[in-house]
Design an enzyme around this catalytic site. Structure first.
Site, mmCIF file in Angstrom:
data_model
loop_
_atom_site.group_PDB
_atom_site.id
_atom_site.type_symbol
_atom_site.label_atom_id
_atom_site.label_comp_id
_atom_site.label_asym_id
_atom_site.label_seq_id
_atom_site.Cartn_x
_atom_site.Cartn_y
_atom_site.Cartn_z
ATOM 1 N N TRP A 1 175.478 33.422 78.086
ATOM 2 C CA TRP A 1 176.718 32.656 78.829
ATOM 3 C C TRP A 1 176.853 33.434 80.283
ATOM 4 O O TRP A 1 177.656 32.978 81.199
ATOM 5 C CB TRP A 1 177.947 32.616 78.275
ATOM 6 C CG TRP A 1 178.685 34.240 78.004
ATOM 7 C CD1 TRP A 1 177.917 35.438 78.124
ATOM 8 C CD2 TRP A 1 180.217 34.380 78.107
ATOM 9 N NE1 TRP A 1 178.783 36.477 77.804
ATOM 10 C CE2 TRP A 1 179.983 35.890 77.876
ATOM 11 C CE3 TRP A 1 181.169 33.741 78.163
ATOM 12 C CZ2 TRP A 1 181.474 36.476 77.843
ATOM 13 C CZ3 TRP A 1 182.407 34.549 77.930
ATOM 14 C CH2 TRP A 1 182.514 35.624 78.032
ATOM 15 N N ASP A 2 175.832 34.347 80.746
ATOM 16 C CA ASP A 2 175.951 35.262 81.893
ATOM 17 C C ASP A 2 176.103 34.391 83.206
ATOM 18 O O ASP A 2 176.597 34.944 84.201
ATOM 19 C CB ASP A 2 174.878 36.210 81.940
ATOM 20 C CG ASP A 2 174.859 37.244 80.545
ATOM 21 O OD1 ASP A 2 175.078 38.394 80.748
ATOM 22 O OD2 ASP A 2 174.646 36.739 79.627
ATOM 23 N N GLU B 1 182.873 39.958 70.331
ATOM 24 C CA GLU B 1 181.624 40.164 69.513
ATOM 25 C C GLU B 1 181.957 41.071 68.526
ATOM 26 O O GLU B 1 180.773 41.014 67.491
ATOM 27 C CB GLU B 1 180.679 40.244 70.592
ATOM 28 C CG GLU B 1 179.974 39.201 71.213
ATOM 29 C CD GLU B 1 178.884 39.608 72.234
ATOM 30 O OE1 GLU B 1 178.567 40.782 72.506
ATOM 31 O OE2 GLU B 1 178.132 38.843 72.752
ATOM 32 N N LYS C 1 185.130 44.971 71.745
ATOM 33 C CA LYS C 1 183.899 45.435 72.425
ATOM 34 C C LYS C 1 184.197 45.282 73.976
ATOM 35 O O LYS C 1 183.859 46.162 74.709
ATOM 36 C CB LYS C 1 182.770 44.640 71.947
ATOM 37 C CG LYS C 1 181.344 45.213 72.920
ATOM 38 C CD LYS C 1 180.230 44.382 72.233
ATOM 39 C CE LYS C 1 179.141 44.460 73.074
ATOM 40 N NZ LYS C 1 177.920 43.662 72.620
ATOM 41 N N GLN C 2 184.817 44.332 74.301
ATOM 42 C CA GLN C 2 185.016 43.867 75.651
ATOM 43 C C GLN C 2 186.124 42.978 75.961
ATOM 44 O O GLN C 2 186.661 42.470 74.826
ATOM 45 C CB GLN C 2 183.852 43.193 76.251
ATOM 46 C CG GLN C 2 183.174 41.967 75.571
ATOM 47 C CD GLN C 2 181.802 41.577 75.867
ATOM 48 O OE1 GLN C 2 181.612 41.545 77.003
ATOM 49 N NE2 GLN C 2 180.813 41.070 74.878
#
Length: 799
Positions: free
Chosen positions: A354-355, A493, A613-614
């Site tokens: 999805w970057d 994630e 994680k983020q």
């Protein structure tokens, strides 16, 4: 060190892979890592060349299971060039290697303005004396099929001969990522080599399963003086050209190697090898190639450069350099997406995630033709996405979390935890929010460019099919009076299931549900705005029944967003998870960025804890302005005010390990509008993520393209509050003392080079002279119109 160069002094084997990634040169068609030319792949060096979109699929046996992975292929190594001194009696000494014969005064200089990598060093030959070596390489930006290496050997106080071997090496594997070493890695088959004329070698091969043909040709010549011998030596998998050249003080030996690369994916060629031979034969010498290459880069810098003073500006320019090497105007001719790790390494197997969500917003305002090409990559894979949705019992399009050559789901079935050595099930394919990211990019591109033709055709097909998927996936829960989306994984994630659950997936991930509501709302808006004939044609093309639209409307207003303790819940039940003893883990480990791996190695699971994680929930603050986010929540029937958002930001900041390079970027963006005093800390983390390899060795496996482009967009949109909607440039700058001065130009609608400058509390907007219409600029407290040829300076209110 200037603002346009990056220098690496000395030779440090432990840091070589990181330097190779950061010194990669490319042009959007292919890229070559910054490895030293005389060394083949091993534990220290990883010379590699990757062509955009060239994938191959191999089967491996992992943990007793047969798995299939598709990888971006490491192509034959064109860079290989080694040398040795010949003694007075004609005998040859050992080939030089920095790992055997330590060089001194060694320096690599990456020149961003000229897009060249220069390497200089000295080495001492025991019998002859000291030799200075200077090498300059480029991957040509004007002609995307060419690369060149120029090597100059200089002596002090002795004369003799130097032997040079220039090689095209087809005996290569995918070996950049040590975690993948137990997987099948031999992607090249049917390697053949040969010669053409007295200075050219060639190599052809194909990928073993995808049957992509590769043709490579190299012309190696000695300049200034004739070699005493020249011998072309093709073998089974390598084509070598050996030259023996006289060398003396004030008479350096100069060798130029020019290489052409073609694949069977190219247009307007008969065959890759023939095209490569034709191109290398017609290529001019190194000096002329360098001139046209530098000129092509000058045109790119005029369109895209960002001006930020100090070290932050240097890093931003490096980030821009790598974005442009991966996604250049040449990308418009290719069927490729946004590789998460650029064309710089093999991590994530070169896949497309999805970057683009972090990349396209920057490109939209500089190279919109590249953005459109990247969206076309997604549109070509719409049919497989529709088939995937159908196979899952859903309508519309279900795009894969990881994409490669043909649009099928490429997410690995198993992933290795290096800490425990165990292969684990990978459930990240449940990140269906990738569809919302694609829809967001379609909308952002069309808003920035005014490309209504794209919005009404290919863009509409993708947007409506993704909306269709969300409407059909959402289930109505009568007890809640809300629609729910179950069994997904969010951007975090870490969490892929509930503790002790039999199957994977989470319910009502807030980011997934809110972005799904946004997609449905935008799709309905588009349907209403379409001319009647366009709407009828579109509905026929995608077989959409207008009777589906009331369900879209209802779902867009009644999707559930969970809350707990006065904050937005990451997913339903997040607040019931255990709290982690963060201080204890920080004391026990040097880094807890990959907390999931640490806990799994301890026999535990991160699924039990409130640990991310983020950014997950906070991603909403990255995609949407405060006003737009309030409107979205209001449409869903929830109150959203500044205090609720601040509490939510505070809550997740304390529970995030920042195990992704995107994490610092998103937190910097969000905090710039919530708590400016802390935003700079995360800005610095985003800027240093790859330069300092903050993730502990991952940059050597390829740069993080989304994070790099995102830092550029942090200046372009994050700090300026820039939005392109309702036919206006909307700006709402935020004060960030450490980045209080910046400037850039952008392409907006028909205007090329609209300048935006912030300095001393003043915002300057300049529109270049043209026949285009004036630009409407909207700030929170005023609106102005800037005509072509005019510059407007606006004094911003004190913070």
């Amino acid at each position: 060190m200037s603002e346009w160069t990056w220098e690496y002094d000395g030779y440090d084997p432990d840091a070589e892979r990181l330097r190779e990634s950061l010194c990669t040169l490319g042009n959007g068609y292919f890229a070559t890592r910054g490895a030293v030319p005389e060394c083949r792949a091993g534990l220290v060096h990883c010379p590699a060349t990757y062509a955009a979109g060239v994938y191959n699929r191999l089967e491996s046996t992992v943990a007793g299971r047969q798995v299939v992975n598709e990888d971006l292929v490491n192509l034959p190594n064109w860079l290989l060039l080694r040398f040795r001194i010949r003694s007075a009696d004609g005998s040859a000494g050992p080939w030089f290697s920095p790992d055997v014969r330590q060089p001194f005064d060694c320096r690599h200089t990456l020149d961003l303005r000229r897009a060249t990598l220069t390497r200089t060093f000295w080495f001492r030959d025991g019998e002859a004396g000291v030799v200075k070596v200077e090498q300059v390489r480029l991957v040509h930006m004007a002609d995307p099929h060419l690369a060149a290496l120029r090597t100059v050997f200089t002596t002090e106080g002795w004369s003799g001969e130097i032997e040079v071997e220039s090689v095209l090496d087809g005996d290569v594997t995918n070996s950049n990522v040590h975690r993948y070493r137990s997987l099948s890695r031999n992607h090249l088959a049917h390697v053949r080599t040969g010669t053409a004329g007295d200075a050219t070698t060639w190599l052809q091969c194909r990928t073993s399963a995808s049957y992509v043909g590769v043709g490579m040709a190299a012309r190696t010549v000695a300049m200034g003086q004739s070699p005493t011998s020249s011998d072309l030596r093709p073998s089974r998998r390598r084509a070598a050209h050996r030259l023996v050249i006289p060398i003396a003080p004030r008479r350096p030996a100069v060798v130029e190697k020019t290489v052409a690369l073609h694949t069977s994916r190219d247009v307007a060629i008969s065959d890759p090898l023939g095209a490569a031979l034709d191109r290398v034969t017609a290529a001019p010498g190194f000096s002329a190639l360098l001139d046209s290459h530098v000129a092509a880069w000058a045109r790119l810098w005029r369109r895209a450069d960002v001006q930020v003073p100090g070290e932050a500006g240097r890093v931003l320019r490096l980030h821009l350099f790598h974005v442009l090497q991966t996604l250049s105007p040449h990308t418009t001719e290719l069927d490729v997406g946004v590789p998460a790790r650029g064309l710089h390494g093999e991590a994530y197997r070169g896949h497309v995630f999805w970057d683009e969500l972090f990349v396209l917003p920057y490109l939209n305002l500089h190279f919109p033709e590249v953005s459109r090409a990247l969206l076309n990559y997604r549109h070509r894979r719409l049919p497989p996405a529709c088939r995937a949705a159908h196979a899952a019992g859903r309508a519309g399009a279900m795009y894969p979390w990881q994409s490669g050559s043909d649009g099928r789901e490429e997410t690995q079935q198993l992933h290795l935890n290096p800490r425990s050595g165990r292969w684990l099930l990978d459930n990240s394919r449940l990140q269906h929010h990738v569809g919302s990211a694609i829809a967001y990019n379609v909308w952002q591109y069309c808003e920035a460019t005014g490309d209504t033709e794209y919005l009404h055709t290919k863009g509409a097909e993708m947007l409506l099919q993704i909306a269709r998927f969300w409407a059909d996936t959402a289930e109505f829960a009568a007890d809640l009076g809300r629609y729910r989306i179950r069994g997904v994984v969010g951007p975090d994630e870490y969490h892929d299931s509930y503790p002790d659950a039999v199957g994977p997936g989470l319910d009502d991930n807030a980011y997934t549900n809110v972005t799904a509501a946004w997609v449905l709302t935008r799709a309905l808006d588009l349907v209403r705005r379409l001319p009647v004939w366009r709407r009828q044609e579109l509905f026929e093309r995608i077989e959409l029944d207008s009777g589906e639209l009331p369900k879209w409307e209802e779902t867009s207003r009644r999707l559930r967003v969970p809350f707990h303790q006065g904050v937005i819940s990451q997913f339903d039940g997040y607040g019931d998870l255990a709290e982690l003893d963060w201080d204890a883990y920080r004391a026990r480990y040097d880094s807890i960025r990959r907390l999931d791996r640490i806990l799994e190695a301890e026999g535990d699971t991160v699924n039990r804890y409130q640990a991310s994680k983020q950014a997950d929930v906070l991603m909403l603050g990255y995609l949407f302005s405060p006003a737009e986010l309030r409107d979205l929540f209001h449409r869903l029937g929830y109150d959203m005010d500044d205090e609720l958002w601040r509490r939510t930001v505070d809550y997740y900041l304390k529970r995030t390990s920042h195990g992704s390079t995107l994490s610092g970027l998103v937190h910097a963006w969000v905090l710039a509008r919530v708590r400016q005093t802390e935003a700079w800390t995360y800005c610095q983390e985003a800027l240093k993520a790859d330069v300092a390899d903050l993730q502990g060795g991952t940059t050597g496996e390829g740069i993080h393209l989304g994070a790099m482009a995102g830092t550029l967009d942090l200046v372009q949109r994050g700090l300026t509050g820039l939005e392109t909607r309702e036919d206006a440039l909307r700006l709402d700058p935020v004060p960030l003392p450490a980045l209080s001065e910046y400037g850039f130009s952008l392409r907006y609608r028909g205007h090329w080079g609209v300048s935006v400058r912030l300095r001393s509390g003043q915002l300057g907007i300049g529109v270049p002279d043209s026949e285009e219409s004036p630009i409407r600029v909207v700030l929170p407290d005023r609106a102005v119109t800037v005509a072509p040829g005019e510059t407007c300076t606006l004094v911003l209110p004190a913070s």
